[in-house]
Design an enzyme around this catalytic site. Structure first.
Site, short mmCIF file in Angstrom:
data_model
loop_
_atom_site.label_atom_id
_atom_site.label_comp_id
_atom_site.label_asym_id
_atom_site.label_seq_id
_atom_site.Cartn_x
_atom_site.Cartn_y
_atom_site.Cartn_z
N ASN A 98 0.88 -1.14 -0.07
CA ASN A 98 0.15 0.12 -0.10
C ASN A 98 0.80 1.38 0.02
O ASN A 98 2.04 1.08 0.10
CB ASN A 98 -0.85 0.01 1.20
CG ASN A 98 -0.35 0.08 2.58
OD1 ASN A 98 0.49 0.86 3.01
ND2 ASN A 98 -0.37 -1.16 3.27
N LYS A 115 8.53 -17.41 -10.07
CA LYS A 115 7.77 -16.23 -10.59
C LYS A 115 6.62 -16.84 -11.51
O LYS A 115 7.01 -17.79 -12.04
CB LYS A 115 8.84 -15.34 -11.45
CG LYS A 115 8.04 -14.15 -12.00
CD LYS A 115 8.85 -13.44 -12.89
CE LYS A 115 8.26 -12.34 -13.70
NZ LYS A 115 8.95 -12.25 -14.86
#
Ligand code: CTP
Length: 413
Positions: A211, A289
């Site tokens: 955030n 990934k």
């Protein structure tokens, strides 16, 4: 960022002693704390550290000679002392202590000290026999009666191979004495823990849920608590901010790590949770990934709820801090929502931030808050995060004082 020595000028006198090398670190701390340093290096001091080291770290010329035309025309010894808010003698050798006690003024350092009415902190450093000697003890009594503050000495091994009193205090301790000189310290002897910044919850080795929290408010609070004398642990998620001076910083990434670091820091008397902890984390962080393949639908990320750190710290129990403060970022019904959060998380205060789009808060230097307890609420005018931090710390000190007084009344009844 809030800096505890903002606008303060410190004159550092480095006299002769092996501990002079620690003064280099002291200069670094003063600079990091926002202060200006000018140095006088005595002849003895220059046997241990060079003017170049002091000048480089202090970013100022170094003064060494009372009878130097250059030093006196550039910055006379009278001006050196007049422009300082505080004089620190570190290391203070037995010799300079004796000279100060007897008002001698044969070199630049002692002449400046004699010509000054500024407050002085001295950090003695010498062999234990020299420290114990009646002559030194009597000089120290003279100086303390005159109002000079001592930082140390400490006990331990000295460079001359003997053990006892006389070892110069560590730079951090001398720095704390300097801070105590400039700030009231109602929280002396108390421990505080602050969480700050965002948390990053890994999706795979390169991606995360995060955030926009900058951590500025939490860092400012950690410094304000340190200024007020508390021993502070700051548990920070990833931020671009430098570690605040004087504060123990534990860097973490995830909410889980933040919780563990908080639990390790207990017991504390004061806990402030200013972190914007991610409410959710991916159920599983992939070890490789996640690859994007042609014609494949985007992957769904299953989430799990993160632990509530504030609620965990505020839970009743033997390790519960005396004061637990939470933060709430609200876009509407600020007071109502904050009160509900206060009760649900069992904390003593909520600092409620208004984050309507008109109130730019994330990453900004200013904030508009309400301080809410179970019985009261105060609306504070929009102000810098530094000002809010210091005001909040003053209120915490007041609350702890009120608790103490209430406990005393209860005990007397
Ligand atoms: N907090 C925490 N741990 C969490 C979530 C929040 O310690 N997992 C703390 C924050 O540091 C802050 C307070 O709880 O002090 C309020 O956080 P907020 O996210 O506003 O509260 P929530 O309980 O998540 O409520 P909502 O998202 O509904 O506003």
């Amino acid at each position: 960022m809030i800096q505890p020595l903002e606008n303060k000028n410190i004159l550092l006198i480095v006299s002769g002693g092996i501990a002079a090398y620690k003064s280099l670190e002291l200069i670094r701390l003063i600079k990091k704390g926002g202060g200006q340093v000018r140095c006088i290096l005595t002849q003895g001091g220059s046997q241990f550290v060079t003017p170049l080291s002091l000048a480089t770290l202090s970013e100022n010329p170094v003064y060494t000679d009372l009878f130097s035309l250059k030093d006196e025309t550039e910055m006379g010894h009278i001006r050196l002392s007049r422009e300082a808010d505080l004089i620190v003698v570190a290391p203070a050798s037995a010799d300079i202590i004796a000279k100060m006690a007897h008002g001698m003024a044969g070199d630049l350092a002692t002449a400046t000290l004699l010509a000054s009415d500024k407050p002085i902190i001295a950090a003695p450093a010498m062999n234990p026999q020299m420290w114990e000697h009646e002559a030194t003890q009597s000089n120290i009594r003279t100086l303390t009666e005159r109002g000079i503050t001592l930082a140390g000495p400490g006990c331990g091994d000295t460079a001359c191979g003997e053990t006892g009193m006389g070892r110069m205090s560590e730079p951090e301790e001398i720095f704390s004495t300097i801070i105590a000189h400039f700030h009231e310290q109602p929280l002396k002897g108390l421990k505080a823990l602050v969480t700050a910044g965002p948390t990053f919850e890994p999706i795979d080795p390169v991606r995360f849920i995060g955030n926009r929290s900058s951590g500025k408010q939490g860092y400012a609070i950690a410094t304000a608590l340190y200024e007020a004398g508390a021993e502070v642990t700051l548990i920070s998620g990833p931020t671009a901010l430098q570690n605040p001076v004087g504060v123990r910083v534990v860097r973490v990434e995830t909410a889980e790590e933040m919780l563990n670091a908080c639990i390790s820091a207990l017991p504390v008397q004061i806990a402030l949770c200013a972190a914007a902890v991610s409410d959710w984390a991916p159920q599983e962080a992939k070890t490789a990934k996640i690859k994007k393949r042609r014609n494949q639908t985007p992957p769904a990320i299953a989430l799990k709820e993160n632990p509530d750190i504030l609620a965990r710290l505020a839970k009743d129990g033997p390790n519960r801090p005396d004061i637990v403060v939470g933060f709430a970022a609200e876009t509407e019904n600020v007071l109502e929502n904050a009160r509900e959060k206060l009760a649900r998380k069992n904390c003593d205060f909520i600092v409620a931030n208004e984050i309507s789009p008109a109130e730019k808060v994330f990453g900004a230097d200013e904030n508009r808050v309400h301080l809410i307890s179970a019985h009261e609420s105060e609306e504070w005018p929009r102000a810098g995060k530094k000002i809010i931090a210091r005001k909040l710390v003053r209120r915490i000190a007041q609350m702890l004082n009120d608790f103490d007084n209430a406990a005393k009344v209860e005990a007397a009844e």
